[in-house]
Write an enzyme that holds these catalytic residues in place. Structure first.
Site, PDB file in Angstrom:
ATOM      1  N   ILE A 258     -26.135  39.446-154.179  1.00 18.42           N
ATOM      2  CA  ILE A 258     -24.898  40.013-154.693  1.00 18.42           C
ATOM      3  C   ILE A 258     -23.731  40.079-153.719  1.00 18.42           C
ATOM      4  O   ILE A 258     -23.923  40.725-152.803  1.00 18.42           O
ATOM      5  CB  ILE A 258     -24.886  41.215-155.405  1.00 18.42           C
ATOM      6  CG1 ILE A 258     -26.007  41.292-156.324  1.00 18.42           C
ATOM      7  CG2 ILE A 258     -23.648  41.562-156.160  1.00 18.42           C
ATOM      8  CD1 ILE A 258     -26.341  42.725-157.113  1.00 18.42           C
TER       9      ILE A 258
ATOM     10  N   LYS B 122     -30.198  46.433-143.001  1.00 20.18           N
ATOM     11  CA  LYS B 122     -29.437  47.464-143.460  1.00 20.18           C
ATOM     12  C   LYS B 122     -29.897  48.649-142.463  1.00 20.18           C
ATOM     13  O   LYS B 122     -29.126  49.732-142.607  1.00 20.18           O
ATOM     14  CB  LYS B 122     -29.287  47.631-144.905  1.00 20.18           C
ATOM     15  CG  LYS B 122     -31.025  47.843-145.405  1.00 20.18           C
ATOM     16  CD  LYS B 122     -31.244  46.248-145.909  1.00 20.18           C
ATOM     17  CE  LYS B 122     -32.865  46.402-146.200  1.00 20.18           C
ATOM     18  NZ  LYS B 122     -33.307  45.173-147.052  1.00 20.18           N
TER      19      LYS B 122
ATOM     20  N   VAL C 193     -26.604  44.455-148.289  1.00 19.27           N
ATOM     21  CA  VAL C 193     -26.566  45.075-149.624  1.00 19.27           C
ATOM     22  C   VAL C 193     -26.706  44.458-150.851  1.00 19.27           C
ATOM     23  O   VAL C 193     -25.987  43.337-150.955  1.00 19.27           O
ATOM     24  CB  VAL C 193     -25.700  46.125-149.633  1.00 19.27           C
ATOM     25  CG1 VAL C 193     -25.252  47.124-150.893  1.00 19.27           C
ATOM     26  CG2 VAL C 193     -25.132  46.984-148.274  1.00 19.27           C
TER      27      VAL C 193
ATOM     28  N   GLU D  25     -39.848  46.347-148.373  1.00 23.00           N
ATOM     29  CA  GLU D  25     -39.594  46.399-146.867  1.00 23.00           C
ATOM     30  C   GLU D  25     -41.055  46.323-146.289  1.00 23.00           C
ATOM     31  O   GLU D  25     -41.919  46.559-146.916  1.00 23.00           O
ATOM     32  CB  GLU D  25     -38.957  47.777-146.506  1.00 23.00           C
ATOM     33  CG  GLU D  25     -37.534  47.998-146.897  1.00 23.00           C
ATOM     34  CD  GLU D  25     -36.463  46.705-146.597  1.00 23.00           C
ATOM     35  OE1 GLU D  25     -36.731  46.577-145.180  1.00 23.00           O
ATOM     36  OE2 GLU D  25     -36.056  45.776-147.369  1.00 23.00           O
TER      37      GLU D  25
ATOM     38  N   ASP E  68     -34.380  52.985-148.312  1.00 21.46           N
ATOM     39  CA  ASP E  68     -33.714  51.804-148.251  1.00 21.46           C
ATOM     40  C   ASP E  68     -32.312  51.994-148.834  1.00 21.46           C
ATOM     41  O   ASP E  68     -31.055  51.300-148.470  1.00 21.46           O
ATOM     42  CB  ASP E  68     -34.503  50.421-148.661  1.00 21.46           C
ATOM     43  CG  ASP E  68     -33.830  49.338-148.643  1.00 21.46           C
ATOM     44  OD1 ASP E  68     -33.568  48.643-147.731  1.00 21.46           O
ATOM     45  OD2 ASP E  68     -33.521  48.947-149.872  1.00 21.46           O
TER      46      ASP E  68
ATOM     47  N   GLU F  67     -23.505  40.498-145.201  1.00 20.38           N
ATOM     48  CA  GLU F  67     -23.276  40.423-146.719  1.00 20.38           C
ATOM     49  C   GLU F  67     -24.845  40.706-147.262  1.00 20.38           C
ATOM     50  O   GLU F  67     -24.893  41.338-148.369  1.00 20.38           O
ATOM     51  CB  GLU F  67     -22.923  39.025-147.263  1.00 20.38           C
ATOM     52  CG  GLU F  67     -22.677  38.853-148.622  1.00 20.38           C
ATOM     53  CD  GLU F  67     -21.595  39.813-149.107  1.00 20.38           C
ATOM     54  OE1 GLU F  67     -20.488  39.616-149.169  1.00 20.38           O
ATOM     55  OE2 GLU F  67     -22.155  40.640-150.000  1.00 20.38           O
TER      56      GLU F  67
ATOM     57  N   LYS G 152     -28.432  51.391-147.576  1.00 20.72           N
ATOM     58  CA  LYS G 152     -27.316  50.566-148.118  1.00 20.72           C
ATOM     59  C   LYS G 152     -26.098  51.578-148.540  1.00 20.72           C
ATOM     60  O   LYS G 152     -25.018  50.867-148.587  1.00 20.72           O
ATOM     61  CB  LYS G 152     -27.859  49.685-149.357  1.00 20.72           C
ATOM     62  CG  LYS G 152     -28.911  48.814-149.134  1.00 20.72           C
ATOM     63  CD  LYS G 152     -30.098  48.305-149.964  1.00 20.72           C
ATOM     64  CE  LYS G 152     -30.857  47.235-149.517  1.00 20.72           C
ATOM     65  NZ  LYS G 152     -32.133  47.004-150.767  1.00 20.72           N
TER      66      LYS G 152
ATOM     67  N   GLY H 176     -35.681  39.413-152.221  1.00 19.17           N
ATOM     68  CA  GLY H 176     -36.397  37.796-152.239  1.00 19.17           C
ATOM     69  C   GLY H 176     -35.415  36.898-151.532  1.00 19.17           C
ATOM     70  O   GLY H 176     -34.594  37.094-151.156  1.00 19.17           O
TER      71      GLY H 176
HETATM   72  P1  NDP Z   1     -40.223  39.380-142.758  1.00 15.90           P
HETATM   73  O1  NDP Z   1     -41.163  40.643-142.369  1.00 15.90           O
HETATM   74  O2  NDP Z   1     -40.767  38.854-143.806  1.00 15.90           O
HETATM   75  O3  NDP Z   1     -39.900  38.835-141.621  1.00 15.90           O
HETATM   76  C1  NDP Z   1     -39.925  39.097-140.237  1.00 15.90           C
HETATM   77  C2  NDP Z   1     -40.157  38.168-139.273  1.00 15.90           C
HETATM   78  O4  NDP Z   1     -39.740  38.460-138.107  1.00 15.90           O
HETATM   79  C3  NDP Z   1     -41.542  38.062-139.105  1.00 15.90           C
HETATM   80  O5  NDP Z   1     -42.172  36.767-139.379  1.00 15.90           O
HETATM   81  C4  NDP Z   1     -41.923  38.711-137.588  1.00 15.90           C
HETATM   82  O6  NDP Z   1     -43.048  38.118-137.059  1.00 15.90           O
HETATM   83  C5  NDP Z   1     -40.659  38.148-137.131  1.00 15.90           C
HETATM   84  N1  NDP Z   1     -40.320  38.829-135.943  1.00 15.90           N
HETATM   85  C6  NDP Z   1     -40.434  40.253-135.516  1.00 15.90           C
HETATM   86  N2  NDP Z   1     -40.140  40.652-134.394  1.00 15.90           N
HETATM   87  C7  NDP Z   1     -39.791  39.256-133.823  1.00 15.90           C
HETATM   88  C8  NDP Z   1     -39.299  39.246-132.326  1.00 15.90           C
HETATM   89  N3  NDP Z   1     -39.222  40.240-131.754  1.00 15.90           N
HETATM   90  N4  NDP Z   1     -38.934  37.955-132.278  1.00 15.90           N
HETATM   91  C9  NDP Z   1     -39.026  37.022-132.932  1.00 15.90           C
HETATM   92  N5  NDP Z   1     -39.642  37.115-134.303  1.00 15.90           N
HETATM   93  C10 NDP Z   1     -39.646  38.343-135.045  1.00 15.90           C
HETATM   94  O7  NDP Z   1     -39.048  40.436-143.275  1.00 15.90           O
HETATM   95  P2  NDP Z   1     -37.911  39.805-144.206  1.00 15.90           P
HETATM   96  O8  NDP Z   1     -37.705  38.458-144.015  1.00 15.90           O
HETATM   97  O9  NDP Z   1     -38.376  40.437-145.409  1.00 15.90           O
HETATM   98  O10 NDP Z   1     -36.824  40.951-143.869  1.00 15.90           O
HETATM   99  C11 NDP Z   1     -35.810  40.344-142.926  1.00 15.90           C
HETATM  100  C12 NDP Z   1     -34.785  41.248-142.763  1.00 15.90           C
HETATM  101  O11 NDP Z   1     -33.817  41.138-144.084  1.00 15.90           O
HETATM  102  C13 NDP Z   1     -35.022  42.898-142.603  1.00 15.90           C
HETATM  103  O12 NDP Z   1     -33.910  43.671-142.006  1.00 15.90           O
HETATM  104  C14 NDP Z   1     -35.000  43.294-144.279  1.00 15.90           C
HETATM  105  O13 NDP Z   1     -34.797  44.615-144.299  1.00 15.90           O
HETATM  106  C15 NDP Z   1     -33.704  42.439-144.829  1.00 15.90           C
HETATM  107  N6  NDP Z   1     -33.727  42.118-146.105  1.00 15.90           N
HETATM  108  C16 NDP Z   1     -34.963  41.628-146.673  1.00 15.90           C
HETATM  109  C17 NDP Z   1     -34.860  41.178-148.006  1.00 15.90           C
HETATM  110  C18 NDP Z   1     -36.065  40.820-148.559  1.00 15.90           C
HETATM  111  O14 NDP Z   1     -35.855  40.429-149.962  1.00 15.90           O
HETATM  112  N7  NDP Z   1     -37.174  40.779-148.124  1.00 15.90           N
HETATM  113  C19 NDP Z   1     -33.443  41.131-148.888  1.00 15.90           C
HETATM  114  C20 NDP Z   1     -32.515  41.613-147.959  1.00 15.90           C
HETATM  115  C21 NDP Z   1     -32.445  42.154-146.590  1.00 15.90           C
HETATM  116  P3  NDP Z   1     -44.543  39.030-137.315  1.00 15.90           P
HETATM  117  O15 NDP Z   1     -44.797  38.920-138.864  1.00 15.90           O
HETATM  118  O16 NDP Z   1     -45.257  38.231-136.494  1.00 15.90           O
HETATM  119  O17 NDP Z   1     -43.893  40.308-136.813  1.00 15.90           O
HETATM  120  N1  HSE Z   2     -36.662  46.148-150.040  1.00 19.81           N
HETATM  121  C1  HSE Z   2     -35.501  45.716-150.336  1.00 19.81           C
HETATM  122  C2  HSE Z   2     -35.302  45.920-151.851  1.00 19.81           C
HETATM  123  C3  HSE Z   2     -35.019  44.460-150.032  1.00 19.81           C
HETATM  124  O1  HSE Z   2     -36.387  45.992-152.510  1.00 19.81           O
HETATM  125  O2  HSE Z   2     -34.353  46.100-152.437  1.00 19.81           O
HETATM  126  C4  HSE Z   2     -33.565  43.944-150.382  1.00 19.81           C
HETATM  127  O3  HSE Z   2     -32.893  44.651-149.481  1.00 19.81           O
END
Ligand code: NDP
Ligand code: HSE
Length: 436
Positions: free
Chosen positions: A137, A106, A133, A191, A202, A130, A206, A303
């Site tokens: 949901i 986002k 945000v 985040e 954040d 999807e 959204k 999550g």
């Molecule tokens: P994380 O930090 O848990 O995961 C991101 C992963 O991407 C890490 O393992 C990171 O590795 C890896 N990474 C970073 N840069 C690169 C690269 N250049 N090439 C390959 N891998 C890379 O993030 P989330 O999973 O929590 O979030 C991912 C996305 O989803 C974000 O945009 C977030 O805002 C969104 N989001 C998250 C939610 C949540 O509940 N967590 C809910 C909704 C959306 P390393 O750690 O080694 O840097």
């Molecule tokens: N950091 C975000 C939150 C993740 O707490 O809502 C979901 O977008």
């Protein structure tokens, strides 16, 4: 017809790992709904231990995201690394390679959405977002499709799971802010930089996405008024409760006289409102359509598995277009390109709502009339006042709830009040959304 759709994943963190697990756990229902298998053919992450933990084979795992984008077996690229760079380059480059993209990013869409949407249109490759945000949901699909017949009058969203989790634990269990934030981080809700959550950035990201697709207008992110929950104090939570309200971090968008009201801030809501009952990591988006009336979309806002559910819903949707045709049927930003119009965002000064004000005033005779006099001269009328106890000569809290007032007047009045000798600390203000 293809019997398989190949997906390539960039990022195996919280959400990426959830996607891998959900593709495995629900493979049968997904392929029965789609009529083909969804196969993870490539997955990149900088940290090899993540692939190991997921038992990904050597053929699938790579450290290099370019391999995912360039693999001929990848039909859809799923970006789950977050941040601006290199996520934007990965997405644009996938689109230029003719590959549809799914992203949960986002922050990127709020700031660079137009560039990405333009590349998507130009390359004829869709972008699904999807998961950007409301976590799991399906609000993007609902706005783009389910309620597409409506003029959307207003949107009220609890769209940051971390902040809602913190406010709920502070309200219900009297816990400390920092302690609950650490817990939310441990649960994978926050985040990478949690100030995005607690300072309202954040949910403002959204809101920019929601307002864009609800009103068919690009939104300049910097125009969204943004305030987070980091200054909310336990005493304001207690006063809110005493007045029959709850404090929530609310993202609000309304169409008002050709302008978009778009703001994110802590908001007091009557505790019997449905949205005020949304607690913990749960999110809710309350949308009012002219034909539909009000509708509330509720579910887990963050999550691994809830977000993976939203990511894979986009994968399935795009796969249907790949398998059965129909690409271009759904405009990426919900409105057909030529019919999107740039609408201005209303400056916060012009917003009108009710206000909660907590003054810290010396307990002298006449203080309340001084405060109410200044408020009255700024066209702000009081609906109720609370002052507990007396402590002659020292500072005591005086809580005032106002009727509807214009923000510009409120700011001027408070500047005047805060410079009075009898006021010993900056007045706390929380906006209120409720009927008069
Ligand atoms: P994380 O930090 O848990 O995961 C991101 C992963 O991407 C890490 O393992 C990171 O590795 C890896 N990474 C970073 N840069 C690169 C690269 N250049 N090439 C390959 N891998 C890379 O993030 P989330 O999973 O929590 O979030 C991912 C996305 O989803 C974000 O945009 C977030 O805002 C969104 N989001 C998250 C939610 C949540 O509940 N967590 C809910 C909704 C959306 P390393 O750690 O080694 O840097
Ligand atoms: N950091 C975000 C939150 C993740 O707490 O809502 C979901 O977008």
């Amino acid at each position: 017809m293809k019997s398989k759709v190949g997906i390539g994943l960039i990022g195996l963190g919280t959400v990426g790992s959830g996607v891998v697990r959900l593709l495995r756990e629900n493979a049968e229902v997904i392929s029965r709904r789609l009529g083909a298998e969804v196969v993870l053919v490539k997955a990149a992450d900088l940290d090899a231990s993540r692939a190991k933990a997921l038992k990904l084979s050597k053929d699938v795992y790579t450290k290099d995201a370019r391999e995912v984008i360039e693999s001929p077996d990848v039909d859809i690229v799923v970006e789950l690394i977050g941040g601006y760079k290199p996520a934007k380059e990965f997405i644009i480059s996938a689109l230029e390679n003719g590959k549809p993209v799914v992203t949960a990013n986002k922050a990127l869409l709020a700031i660079h959405g137009e560039e990405i949407f333009t590349a998507s249109e130009k390359c004829g490759a869709p972008v699904g977002f999807e998961a950007s945000v409301g976590g799991g949901i399906p609000i993007i699909g609902a706005i783009k499709q389910g309620i597409a017949a409506n003029n959307i009058e207003s949107i009220y969203g609890i769209i940051n799971g971390t902040s809602n989790y913190i406010l709920t634990k502070m309200t219900d269990e009297g816990r400390e802010f920092d302690d609950v934030l650490a817990e939310a981080q441990g649960l994978g809700y926050a985040e990478a930089d949690p100030t995005f959550d607690v300072e309202g950035i954040d949910p403002a990201h959204k809101l920019a996405i929601l307002a864009n697709i609800a009103y068919g207008t690009p939104i300049n992110f910097g125009d969204i008024y943004t305030e987070g929950i980091s200054n909310i104090l336990p005493e304001d939570i207690r006063y809110a409760r005493e007045l029959g309200f709850k404090i929530k971090l609310l993202a609000i968008a309304k169409l008002r006289g050709g302008e978009i009201e778009a703001r994110v801030h802590p908001t007091m809501l009557p505790e019997d409102y449905l949205i005020a009952k949304v607690d913990g990591v749960f999110n809710a988006i309350y949308v009012v359509g002219d034909a539909l009336g009000p509708a509330m979309f509720y579910g887990r806002g963050a999550g691994d598995m809830p977000t993976a559910s939203a990511v894979i819903s986009d994968v399935i949707d795009i796969s249907r277009d790949i398998l059965y045709g129909g690409n271009g049927r759904m405009p990426v930003a919900s409105f057909r390109n030529g019919s999107r119009k740039k609408l201005p965002v209303m400056p916060i000064d012009k917003v009108r709502c009710r206000y909660y004000m907590r003054f810290t005033a010396l307990d002298h005779p006449g203080v309340l009339s001084k405060i109410s006099g200044i408020l009255g001269r700024h066209d702000i009328s009081i609906s109720s006042v609370i002052q507990h106890g007396r402590d002659a000569g020292s500072a005591v809290p005086i809580v005032v709830m106002t009727h509807g007032a214009v923000e510009r007047n409120v700011r001027k009045a408070l500047a005047k009040i805060d410079e009075q000798d009898v006021i010993s600390a900056k007045t706390v203000v929380i906006r209120v959304e409720s009927a008069e």
